[in-house]
Design an enzyme around this catalytic site. Structure first.
Site, PDB file in Angstrom:
ATOM      1  CB  CYS A  35       1.708  -7.768  -0.261  1.00 47.52           C
ATOM      2  SG  CYS A  35       1.712  -6.234  -1.180  1.00 47.52           S
ATOM      3  CG  ASP A  37      -1.680  -5.365  -1.625  1.00 51.01           C
ATOM      4  OD1 ASP A  37      -2.268  -6.443  -1.791  1.00 51.01           O
ATOM      5  OD2 ASP A  37      -1.552  -4.823  -0.521  1.00 51.01           O
ATOM      6  CB  CYS A  60      -3.275  -4.094   2.646  1.00 50.42           C
ATOM      7  SG  CYS A  60      -2.106  -2.740   2.622  1.00 50.42           S
ATOM      8  CB  CYS A 104       1.133   0.092   2.114  1.00 52.74           C
ATOM      9  SG  CYS A 104       1.249  -1.443   3.048  1.00 52.74           S
TER      10      CYS A 104
END
Ligand code: FES
Length: 128
Positions: A35, A37, A60, A104
């Site tokens: 992603c 991140d 995110c 996450c």
């Protein structure tokens, strides 16, 4: 059912412990290649206690909420406890994350682990 819990939304909108600790003695930075991140954790450890913790997350909403909750869970705690913090505990404290957002919370666990490893390298101490 709402996709995100109230707690996730709260920590996303009002993240706790955002920022940098100038005299941190443990810094960890991790990223997720898929992603893109990135999460950075700063720890100020004294007498084997996490006296202060701050984070910077380029990511995110779930990553921001996970970082925020993770910092709350280890602040003021012994380093040995911080070492044991799992992404599952972070997600549970947030009243859950959607399955495809669990990674996450993994980033938060890894960022803390990485900062604690840095602390051990800098100080030569071993966290049991
Ligand atoms: Fe990658 Fe959330 S989508 S950390």
């Amino acid at each position: 059912m709402a996709l995100y819990s109230e707690k996730v939304m709260d920590h996303f909108r009002n993240p706790r412990n955002v920022g940098v600790i100038e005299d941190a003695n443990g810094i960890g930075e991790v990223g997720n290649a898929k992603c893109g991140d990135i999460m950075k954790m700063y720890l100020k450890i004294e007498d084997d206690i996490v006296q202060d913790v701050k984070f910077e997350t380029f990511g995110c909403g779930s990553a921001i909420a996970s970082s925020s909750m993770a910092t709350e869970l280890i602040k003021g705690k012994p380093v040995s406890e911080a070492m044991k913090l799992t992404n599952k505990a972070v997600a549970e404290a947030l009243d859950g994350l959607p399955a495809y957002k669990m990674h996450c919370s993994v980033l938060a666990e890894e960022a803390i682990q990485s900062a604690l490893e840095d602390y051990q390298k800098r100080t030569g101490k071993t966290i049991e």
